[in-house]
Structure formats: structure tokens, C-alpha cells
Scaffold this motif. Structure first.
Motif: not given
Length: 358
Positions: A1-10, A323-337
Motif C-alpha cells: 500500500m502506498e501512502v504519499n505522505g499527506t495528512v489525510a493519508d496518515a 510540513t515545513h519542519c525538517s528540523d523535527k526529524f532525525k535518524l541517528m546511526a551510531q557507528p560501530e554499534v
């Protein structure tokens, strides 16, 4: 199922998930509380039981003399549905205050085979900084377990009978009911409730934040993964081995002499329908936008392969950008862990909640 990211889809995806959760519920009961006693001998479903977590002990705390004496502890049961597993044990820790004021809150979820008491170092550290902190026993763990095989037995039963969803989904139902309770408490700001967890608890935090927008900030640790990606790329073995008994039972029932891709897919579809399709990371991570979301994983985690989050990260990045809030998402992948919660992850999550809930 594809969800294209809109609020309505969510919102549509959330409604479908809630509909699924309701298909395997016991009879509904009024949301009621009852007092409980402190647990003196917590049940851990691993031998020997764990004794110390460097990562949790490293959590930032306020420099307060005699902190333990200034903390208030509540032990409660919240009834989320009929039956034994509908009795949700809570451990709530906060600073004693002479005046009731609404404070930010954070819900903490434990990893497989542990329990809410294991999380006490985090509860006390966050409480020292002004949070109301809440830990729960997930389904078939802690006070909701009767022995060392309770969780394993529940998973096998779910495969056999298809009447419960002990892997992630049933606890997410409890967390939705928990939000009902927390938003009504006099000492909690209903708009400032965060959620985090480790491993299984990270999965709970991720999907509860997707399912219920009252969780305003989320920071799942070593929990977010691509279940479909793992199947398609034969990277499922480490995750499967963490709850191997149910897959062994399924392989036997399917007349196979070993666990293979088909067995894995059939088990997920049975015990957590949609987990490897519409409710997988590509759709549900993006559906948390625009609320702040930190995903903390190890770069070498074979249970949550970072390569499996490439597409979810792109989808989420687009949703947060729109939604003009790119600063509210972060994916952290700690090296060698690998599959391990580290002091750095605990610090990053702590800073994340301070940034968006304080």
C-alpha cells in the motif's frame, strides 16, 4: 500500500490500524484505575536476570541532594480491556511538589524479557529534570507474566490461534488507553507527552506514536526497522532469532525442516498483520510527521539493519519537509554499534525531549 505522505493519508492509515487493533480485542471496559503495590521482586524472563545498565545510569539528571527522598512514586493498574492482560501495570515517578502544576511527561518502554522496574534509572533521571515519568509492563512481561516462558508461550499461541497480537500491537492498544489516562491527569500537560523505548520498547514507541497523535514527541531506540525490506533482502534471521520459538513452531506446522522466508512472512502476517506491509516503517514513520521524531539505531545492528531504513528515511524526510519542519526529524546511526542502547543514544533522546517538550 502506498501512502504519499499527506495528512489525510496518515489519518486514513491510522484509522486502518485502529480498526485492525479492535479486531482482536477482549470486551471493552470503562477506563478505570486501581492502586497497586510496589514490585519488590521484578520478574525478568531471562537467566540470569540483568543487574545494571551503563546506558541508563548515564542519563542526564539534575544535581539534587537527597534526590531519592524528593521523588514521588505511584504504582497503579489501568484497565484497558477485559481479561488478565487488560490490566496494565504502571510505575510513575515525579518530583514531590507542594503545588500541582502541569508538567511534561515521558513514557518509557522496556526491551524483551524485561519489565518496568528495569527502567527506574531513566524514570528518576528525567523526573529530577521536571518530567512526570511513566513506565509500563508490556504484554506478557513483568507483572503480566507468570514465569520465564510467558512471552514465548503467548507468541506461539498467537500463531496457533490468531486471536491475540502479543508482538507489538496489543501493547500499542494499551499505550493508546494510557494516553487517555495521562491527558486527564492534573499534573501532566496533555500537549507535552513524549514516548521512548529500547528494542521491543522502541518498536512500541514507534508504532504508538504513529497510532496516537497525543504522543507529541517520540524517540524510539534500536527499534525501528523495515520488516518487508528484511524479508526481501534475506536479513530477517537476527530479528527472528530474538523470538525464535514461534518461528520454529510455524516451520513445523508448515512441514518445513527449517525457517525460511515464507515462514517469516506467514508468522508476521499471523501475529502482527500488516507489520510487513501497510504498517511497516516506510508508511508509519512518515505518518508521525509533523511531530518531532528521533530514531536512534546502531549502524551495525543486524536486528534493525540501517539499510532497511533508507526508504523510510526518504519518505519521512519528504513528509517533514512538506510540513515545513525538517528540523523535527532525525535518524541517528551510531557507528560501530550493533543491537545495543548506548549512553550516546540515551543522551540524544534526553536532549530531544528537552528541546521539544520543555
Amino acid at each position: 500500500m502506498e501512502v504519499n505522505g499527506t495528512v489525510a493519508d496518515a489519518e486514513k492509515l491510522r484509522a486502518q490500524f485502529l480498526q485492525l487493533l479492535r479486531t482482536r480485542r477482549n470486551a471493552q471496559v470503562p477506563l478505570t484505575m486501581e492502586p497497586a503495590n510496589p514490585v519488590l521482586h521484578p520478574l525478568y524472563q531471562e537467566v540470569p536476570p540483568p543487574t545494571f545498565s551503563e546506558a541508563m545510569e548515564s542519563c542526564p539528571k539534575a544535581d539534587i541532594e537527597n534526590l531519592k527522598e524528593l521523588l514521588k512514586e505511584e504504582n497503579l493498574y489501568l484497565h484497558t480491556e477485559a481479561g488478565d492482560q487488560g490490566k496494565l501495570p504502571l510505575l510513575i515517578v515525579s518530583m514531590k511538589e507542594s503545588n500541582i502544576e502541569k508538567r511534561p511527561a515521558v513514557v518509557f518502554l522496556h526491551s524483551t524479557h524485561k519489565c518496568k522496574e528495569w527502567l527506574r534509572p531513566l524514570l528518576e533521571a528525567y523526573a529530577s529534570r521536571g518530567y512526570v515519568t511513566i513506565a509500563v509492563d508490556s504484554r506478557y512481561h513483568g507483572e503480566r507474566a507468570t514465569g520465564l516462558t510467558t512471552y514465548k508461550d503467548a507468541l506461539v499461541s498467537s500463531w496457533k490461534n490468531g486471536d491475540t497480537m502479543p508482538f507489538i500491537f496489543d501493547t500499542v492498544w494499551d499505550l493508546i488507553k494510557l494516553a487517555d489516562y495521562l491527558t486527564k491527569r492534573e499534573d501532566i500537560d496533555p500537549n507535552k507527552i513524549g514516548i521512548t523505548g529500547e528494542s521491543l520498547g522502541g518498536m512500541h514507541a514507534w508504532l504508538a506514536a504513529f497510532a496516537d497523535t497525543r504522543y507529541a514527541v517520540a524517540a524510539p531506540i534500536i527499534g525501528v526497522q523495515g520488516f518487508r525490506w528484511a524479508i526481501e533482502n534475506d536479513k530477517w534471521e537476527a530479528r527472528v532469532n530474538s523470538i525464535k520459538a514461534v518461528f520454529e513452531e510455524a516451520a513445523n506446522d508448515l512441514s518445513k525442516n527449517k525457517i525460511d522466508r515464507e515462514v517469516v512472512e506467514k508468522v508476521w502476517d499471523r501475529i502482527a498483520p500488516g507489520l510487513a506491509s501497510q504498517f511497516d516503517a516506510p508508511n508509519t514513520v512518515a505518518a508521525i510527521a509533523p511531530r518531532p521524531l528521533l530514531i536512534a539505531n546502531g549502524a551495525k545492528d543486524d536486528r534493525c539493519p540501517i539499510a532497511g531504513l533508507e526508504f523510510p528515511e526518504i519518505r519521512a524526510g519528504k513528509a517533514y519537509e512538506e510540513t515545513h519542519c525538517s528540523d523535527k526529524f532525525k535518524l541517528m546511526a551510531q557507528p560501530e554499534v550493533g543491537h545495543q542502547m548506548t549512553p550516546l543514544m540515551v543522551k540524544e533522546a534526553s536532549d530531544w525531549f528537552d528541546r521539544f517538550l520543555k
